[in-house]
Design a protein around this motif. Structure first.
Motif, short mmCIF file in Angstrom:
data_model
loop_
_atom_site.label_atom_id
_atom_site.label_comp_id
_atom_site.label_asym_id
_atom_site.label_seq_id
_atom_site.Cartn_x
_atom_site.Cartn_y
_atom_site.Cartn_z
N GLU A 248 -43.81 31.61 -33.44
CA GLU A 248 -43.13 32.35 -33.75
C GLU A 248 -43.78 33.41 -34.84
O GLU A 248 -42.43 34.68 -34.80
CB GLU A 248 -41.67 31.67 -34.32
CG GLU A 248 -41.41 30.40 -34.00
CD GLU A 248 -42.33 28.79 -34.52
OE1 GLU A 248 -42.91 29.30 -34.77
OE2 GLU A 248 -41.64 28.09 -33.49
N HIS B 69 -35.63 21.29 -30.79
CA HIS B 69 -36.31 20.88 -29.41
C HIS B 69 -35.36 19.69 -29.73
O HIS B 69 -37.10 19.19 -28.42
CB HIS B 69 -37.85 21.42 -30.20
CG HIS B 69 -38.01 23.26 -30.13
ND1 HIS B 69 -37.84 23.99 -29.15
CD2 HIS B 69 -37.85 24.00 -31.12
CE1 HIS B 69 -37.36 25.51 -29.57
NE2 HIS B 69 -38.22 24.85 -30.68
N PRO C 120 -34.28 30.65 -33.12
CA PRO C 120 -33.74 30.85 -31.33
C PRO C 120 -32.78 30.75 -31.27
O PRO C 120 -32.04 30.70 -31.83
CB PRO C 120 -35.00 29.00 -30.59
CG PRO C 120 -34.82 28.44 -32.00
CD PRO C 120 -35.00 29.44 -33.44
N GLU C 121 -32.18 32.00 -30.14
CA GLU C 121 -30.71 31.99 -30.03
C GLU C 121 -29.70 30.50 -29.78
O GLU C 121 -28.86 31.63 -30.63
CB GLU C 121 -30.65 33.01 -29.13
CG GLU C 121 -31.73 34.45 -28.75
CD GLU C 121 -30.41 34.85 -27.78
OE1 GLU C 121 -29.85 34.69 -26.27
OE2 GLU C 121 -31.30 35.97 -27.50
N LYS D 288 -34.63 37.38 -34.55
CA LYS D 288 -36.13 37.97 -34.12
C LYS D 288 -36.36 37.62 -35.19
O LYS D 288 -37.71 37.19 -34.83
CB LYS D 288 -35.97 38.60 -32.60
CG LYS D 288 -35.22 37.98 -31.48
CD LYS D 288 -35.48 39.10 -30.88
CE LYS D 288 -34.46 39.40 -29.71
NZ LYS D 288 -34.83 40.00 -28.38
N GLU E 111 -36.80 24.28 -37.44
CA GLU E 111 -37.08 24.23 -36.46
C GLU E 111 -37.47 23.40 -35.23
O GLU E 111 -37.81 23.71 -34.23
CB GLU E 111 -38.43 25.01 -36.51
CG GLU E 111 -39.12 24.63 -37.21
CD GLU E 111 -39.36 24.74 -39.03
OE1 GLU E 111 -40.95 24.60 -39.55
OE2 GLU E 111 -38.22 25.03 -39.38
#
Length: 340
Positions: A286, A192, A39-40, A34, A188
């Motif tokens: 983020e 997605h 993201p997890e 975090k 990153e």
């Protein structure tokens, strides 16, 4: 640059690269995902890539350096750095034309060829966004160095990357299996995409590997300072602007940066509580970090930033970008250098 100045930049980059590797290991051990805005769903692929020690080809440190004080880390472009063609090729030809008897800190090309030999795949696919000239030139150049290393290369647009449900592997637009993929596309963003859910499962070797997201993340800057307070090559960096205000309420200068961003987007400079320069953009979801304002020198109205290239974990070249603005962006000029 003098040979001594180049030696100092090279040593700083090698030192900083190792500090970043060490800091990434601490992030993994302590589960500080975090803190970096990761993201997890990305964690398993990062961990697997780290444990395999997947090979890394290249990255670029952006350093503030005035030739007097030690070079200071601004950020590490460890995932999708550009200005590579200018640094590796264009400025070398400039040197041969303008200063044929001088030297240059530049063995990037040779290091890239050697770095590809550590990938271990007969064919490497190269992927990027269509109709992006700078990205296309960077990919074409990297593919050329890969070819010179003895590998076959192929191109696929990032939005044409497919998943073979039966073979459980990534395929290109022509359905050719992808064993190794260089992607000039930020990690990153990768998670997605529609294919993001298959990254952990895929047998594909990615270049740069998932673990490089730890190094390319500006969220690592406060971790570096926390682990190495007072280091000569680091600037104070925190996850809040509070440390830049002393007990008497006196406000120091700092730079606000998104944990994940590109080309100076959404960066702002704050002096004594007032924003004096800022860039727009689409980053910041983020979160942000706060870094002490770097002592970037001013030369004829321009502020040069030294980009030291690291290939296969070794500093091997320098490219300078400058701007009249205080935030270096995608339109900042590239300036060739000479060493003598």
């Amino acid at each position: 640059f003098s040979p001594g100045e180049v030696d100092e930049l090279e040593a700083a980059a090698n030192t900083l690269h190792q500090l970043c590797i060490d800091a990434a290991e601490v992030v993994i051990e302590r589960g500080w995902w975090k803190r970096l805005g990761i993201p997890e769903k990305a964690v398993p692929a990062i961990l697997a890539s780290w444990e395999r020690d997947d090979p890394s080809v290249y990255g670029r440190f952006d350093l503030a350096y005035d030739g007097v004080s030690p070079p200071k880390l601004l950020e590490y472009n460890a995932d999708t750095p550009t200005a590579l063609v200018e640094a590796a090729v264009v400025q070398w030809h400039w040197l041969r034309d303008v200063f044929p008897r001088a030297d240059q800190f530049n063995s990037i090309h040779e290091h890239l060829i050697e770095a590809w030999r550590g990938v271990g795949s007969e064919r490497v696919h190269f992927a990027g966004v269509k109709d992006m000239p700078e990205d296309e030139q960077t990919i074409a150049y990297l593919a050329d160095t890969c070819t010179q290393a003895g590998f076959k290369v192929a191109w696929t647009a990032i939005d044409e990357l497919g998943w073979d449900q039966n073979a459980r592997r990534f395929v290109a637009a022509d359905d050719a299996p992808i064993d190794a993929l260089f992607k000039l596309y930020p990690w990153e963003w990768m998670w997605h995409e529609p294919f993001g859910e298959f990254i952990e499962e895929a047998p594909t070797l990615f270049v740069e590997p998932p673990w490089k997201l730890l190094l390319s993340n500006k969220g690592l800057l406060p971790v570096l300072w926390e682990l190495n307070p007072g280091h000569a090559n680091l600037l104070p960096a925190y996850e809040s602007p509070a440390p830049f205000v002393d007990q008497a309420g006196v406000r120091a200068s700092y730079v606000k940066k998104p944990r994940l961003s590109r080309e100076g987007a959404n960066v702002s400079i704050v002096e004594f509580g007032q924003t004096v320069e800022e860039n727009g953009g689409d980053y910041g979801d983020e979160g942000f970090i706060f870094q002490a304002l770097a002592p970037i020198p001013v030369r004829d109205g321009n502020r040069p930033v030294c980009g030291v290239w690291v290939v296969n974990h070794e500093a091997c070249g320098l490219g300078v970008r400058e701007d009249t603005r205080r935030i270096t962006g995608n339109l900042s000029r590239f300036v060739p250098h000479v060493m003598r």
